[in-house]
Scaffold this motif. Structure first.
Motif, PDB file in Angstrom:
ATOM      1  N   UNK A  99       0.813  -1.209   0.000  1.00 21.89           N
ATOM      2  CA  UNK A  99       0.000   0.000   0.000  1.00 21.89           C
ATOM      3  C   UNK A  99       0.848   1.260   0.000  1.00 21.89           C
ATOM      4  N   UNK A 100       1.943   1.230   0.736  1.00 19.66           N
ATOM      5  CA  UNK A 100       2.840   2.386   0.778  1.00 19.66           C
ATOM      6  C   UNK A 100       3.496   2.629  -0.574  1.00 19.66           C
ATOM      7  N   UNK A 101       3.892   1.550  -1.231  1.00 22.94           N
ATOM      8  CA  UNK A 101       4.536   1.676  -2.544  1.00 22.94           C
ATOM      9  C   UNK A 101       3.560   2.242  -3.574  1.00 22.94           C
ATOM     10  N   UNK A 102       2.312   1.768  -3.529  1.00 23.31           N
ATOM     11  CA  UNK A 102       1.308   2.184  -4.513  1.00 23.31           C
ATOM     12  C   UNK A 102       0.516   3.406  -4.065  1.00 23.31           C
ATOM     13  N   UNK A 103       0.800   3.888  -2.861  1.00 22.95           N
ATOM     14  CA  UNK A 103       0.119   5.064  -2.309  1.00 22.95           C
ATOM     15  C   UNK A 103      -1.390   4.842  -2.165  1.00 22.95           C
ATOM     16  N   UNK A 104      -1.760   3.655  -1.711  1.00 22.02           N
ATOM     17  CA  UNK A 104      -3.153   3.351  -1.400  1.00 22.02           C
ATOM     18  C   UNK A 104      -3.195   2.625  -0.059  1.00 22.02           C
ATOM     19  N   UNK A 105      -4.337   2.665   0.597  1.00 18.98           N
ATOM     20  CA  UNK A 105      -4.461   2.054   1.916  1.00 18.98           C
ATOM     21  C   UNK A 105      -4.704   0.552   1.797  1.00 18.98           C
ATOM     22  N   UNK A 106      -4.473  -0.141   2.905  1.00 19.66           N
ATOM     23  CA  UNK A 106      -4.733  -1.580   2.930  1.00 19.66           C
ATOM     24  C   UNK A 106      -6.214  -1.855   2.680  1.00 19.66           C
ATOM     25  N   UNK A 107      -7.065  -0.962   3.180  1.00 19.78           N
ATOM     26  CA  UNK A 107      -8.505  -1.117   2.955  1.00 19.78           C
ATOM     27  C   UNK A 107      -8.870  -1.010   1.483  1.00 19.78           C
ATOM     28  N   UNK A 108      -8.217  -0.088   0.775  1.00 22.49           N
ATOM     29  CA  UNK A 108      -8.463   0.053  -0.662  1.00 22.49           C
ATOM     30  C   UNK A 108      -7.982  -1.181  -1.422  1.00 22.49           C
ATOM     31  N   UNK A 109      -6.859  -1.724  -0.987  1.00 23.08           N
ATOM     32  CA  UNK A 109      -6.355  -2.952  -1.602  1.00 23.08           C
ATOM     33  C   UNK A 109      -7.344  -4.099  -1.416  1.00 23.08           C
ATOM     34  N   UNK A 110      -7.829  -4.232  -0.207  1.00 21.88           N
ATOM     35  CA  UNK A 110      -8.785  -5.303   0.077  1.00 21.88           C
ATOM     36  C   UNK A 110     -10.085  -5.091  -0.694  1.00 21.88           C
ATOM     37  N   UNK A 111     -10.459  -3.820  -0.886  1.00 21.72           N
ATOM     38  CA  UNK A 111     -11.661  -3.523  -1.655  1.00 21.72           C
ATOM     39  C   UNK A 111     -11.539  -3.956  -3.104  1.00 21.72           C
ATOM     40  N   UNK A 112     -10.340  -3.794  -3.677  1.00 24.18           N
ATOM     41  CA  UNK A 112     -10.116  -4.214  -5.063  1.00 24.18           C
ATOM     42  C   UNK A 112     -10.209  -5.732  -5.213  1.00 24.18           C
ATOM     43  N   UNK A 113      -9.926  -6.446  -4.129  1.00 24.80           N
ATOM     44  CA  UNK A 113      -9.914  -7.907  -4.184  1.00 24.80           C
ATOM     45  C   UNK A 113     -11.218  -8.529  -3.690  1.00 24.80           C
ATOM     46  N   UNK A 114     -12.170  -7.686  -3.342  1.00 31.84           N
ATOM     47  CA  UNK A 114     -13.443  -8.195  -2.836  1.00 31.84           C
ATOM     48  C   UNK A 114     -14.181  -8.965  -3.935  1.00 31.84           C
ATOM     49  N   UNK A 115     -14.697 -10.114  -3.574  1.00 28.49           N
ATOM     50  CA  UNK A 115     -15.471 -10.971  -4.497  1.00 28.49           C
ATOM     51  C   UNK A 115     -14.659 -11.400  -5.722  1.00 28.49           C
ATOM     52  N   UNK A 116     -13.372 -11.633  -5.535  1.00 32.79           N
ATOM     53  CA  UNK A 116     -12.521 -12.060  -6.659  1.00 32.79           C
ATOM     54  C   UNK A 116     -11.877 -13.421  -6.409  1.00 32.79           C
ATOM     55  N   UNK A 117     -12.383 -14.161  -5.435  1.00 29.54           N
ATOM     56  CA  UNK A 117     -11.738 -15.414  -5.029  1.00 29.54           C
ATOM     57  C   UNK A 117     -11.649 -16.430  -6.161  1.00 29.54           C
ATOM     58  N   UNK A 118     -12.590 -16.391  -7.097  1.00 29.70           N
ATOM     59  CA  UNK A 118     -12.599 -17.377  -8.187  1.00 29.70           C
ATOM     60  C   UNK A 118     -11.831 -16.895  -9.416  1.00 29.70           C
ATOM     61  N   UNK A 119     -11.321 -15.679  -9.376  1.00 29.07           N
ATOM     62  CA  UNK A 119     -10.624 -15.127 -10.535  1.00 29.07           C
ATOM     63  C   UNK A 119      -9.135 -15.449 -10.481  1.00 29.07           C
ATOM     64  N   UNK A 120      -8.501 -15.333 -11.643  1.00 28.60           N
ATOM     65  CA  UNK A 120      -7.061 -15.578 -11.734  1.00 28.60           C
ATOM     66  C   UNK A 120      -6.283 -14.305 -12.058  1.00 28.60           C
TER      67      UNK A 120
END
Length: 321
Positions: A99-120
């Protein structure tokens, strides 16, 4: 204390155990054989999906040049950060550093990955600089990867904006020359097969499946020097007369080539975050307007060319319009 006497297992019980054991072994063997014969393709696909991935090798978009070879639009190499959610298992500390490298929060990172468990494949951030890409790679987080792409840059900025147009985040033409000549400029992407190790990280190298074909360069009739002068003159005129808009075009009368074309208001194609669709309109090409007095010189020239009139001729235009 009396010792318990040993009583051997009766033969029928022993045989029953043997039969049960052999039956289980036969069932397991039959199941394995069935999997190999009937589900081999499915199992191979599953294995490949976990350890292989075909990725695009992005073709380099062709440059747009002025009549003297000056670059008007170029593509700079960047990277996009993406993850495979099925292998992306960072620690809390790794997630914080990413998150620090990309200048986004951990919450924003987790939001991008929400409902993506079946994706590659899920993008985390597009078009990052080489420095940021190197920092992401150094984290060595399983399931985290980089993809090389290109970002369009326009050296003259708003001076040539309406002529060139712009591309989207996938480097596809959206307006102007970028759109009208997109097929010629974009080229053809290649393909590369990448392999993952046991912890989900891609191994360097891979197998080339299809080589990319870079796009072609396009040279316009525009003269960048005249374009700058036209842009400045038009901008000053619109400001001086407090006009809502204005357009200016310079054409070579001998060849019909457009040497310069400018509009006001204009936009910066390198930064379009706060703009509206109306700003992209090339008024000199798309707008309709009454020619008015601008057509009179052509009428006079046509009259003189016919030799039926001279510069001293008087033409009665009454009662007028």
């Amino acid at each position: 204390m009396a010792r318990a006497s040993y009583q051997p297992m009766s033969s029928w019980r022993l045989n029953l155990v043997k039969v049960a054991f052999i039956t289980v072994v036969i069932i397991l063997i039959a199941y394995l054989v069935d999997m190999q014969l009937n589900e081999a393709d499915f199992l191979q696909k599953q294995a490949k999906s976990r350890h292989q991935r075909n990725i695009d090798i992005v073709a380099h978009r062709g440059m747009i040049l002025d009549r003297h070879g000056e670059p008007l639009a170029i593509s700079s190499p960047v990277h996009s950060v993406w993850v495979n959610p099925q292998h992306f298992e960072p620690s809390r500390e790794q997630l914080k550093k990413l998150g620090q490298v990309l200048n986004i929060t951990a919450g924003q990172l987790q939001g991008k990955l929400k409902n993506t468990a079946t994706k590659h494949f899920v993008y985390i951030q597009r078009g990052v600089s080489p420095d940021i890409a190197a920092a992401v790679k150094a984290l060595k987080i399983p399931g985290l990867a980089l993809q090389r792409e290109y970002k369009r840059y326009y050296p003259a900025g708003e001076v040539t904006a309406h002529i060139l147009g712009f591309t989207n985040i996938d480097d596809k033409g959206q307006e102007g020359v970028e759109l009208s000549h997109n097929a010629q400029l974009e080229g053809t992407n290649g393909k590369k097969r990448m392999y993952r190790n046991g912890i989900g990280q891609f191994v360097e190298g891979g197998t080339l499946l299809k080589r990319e074909k870079d796009g072609e360069n396009i040279q316009l009739s525009i003269d960048l020097r005249l374009q700058y002068l036209t842009y400045q003159a038009l901008k000053q005129a619109v400001s001086h007369h407090k006009a809502a808009s204005g357009s200016a075009v310079i054409v070579d009368v001998n060849t019909g080539e457009v040497l310069a074309m400018a509009n006001q208001p204009t936009f910066n194609p390198n930064n379009r975050r706060a703009l509206h669709a109306a700003d992209y309109r090339n008024r000199a090409v798309t707008d309709l307007f009454e020619p008015g007095s601008t057509i009179k010189p052509f009428i006079i020239a046509s009259a003189l060319k016919s030799k039926k009139f001279t510069t001293a001729s008087i033409i009665d235009t009454s009662p007028g319009i």
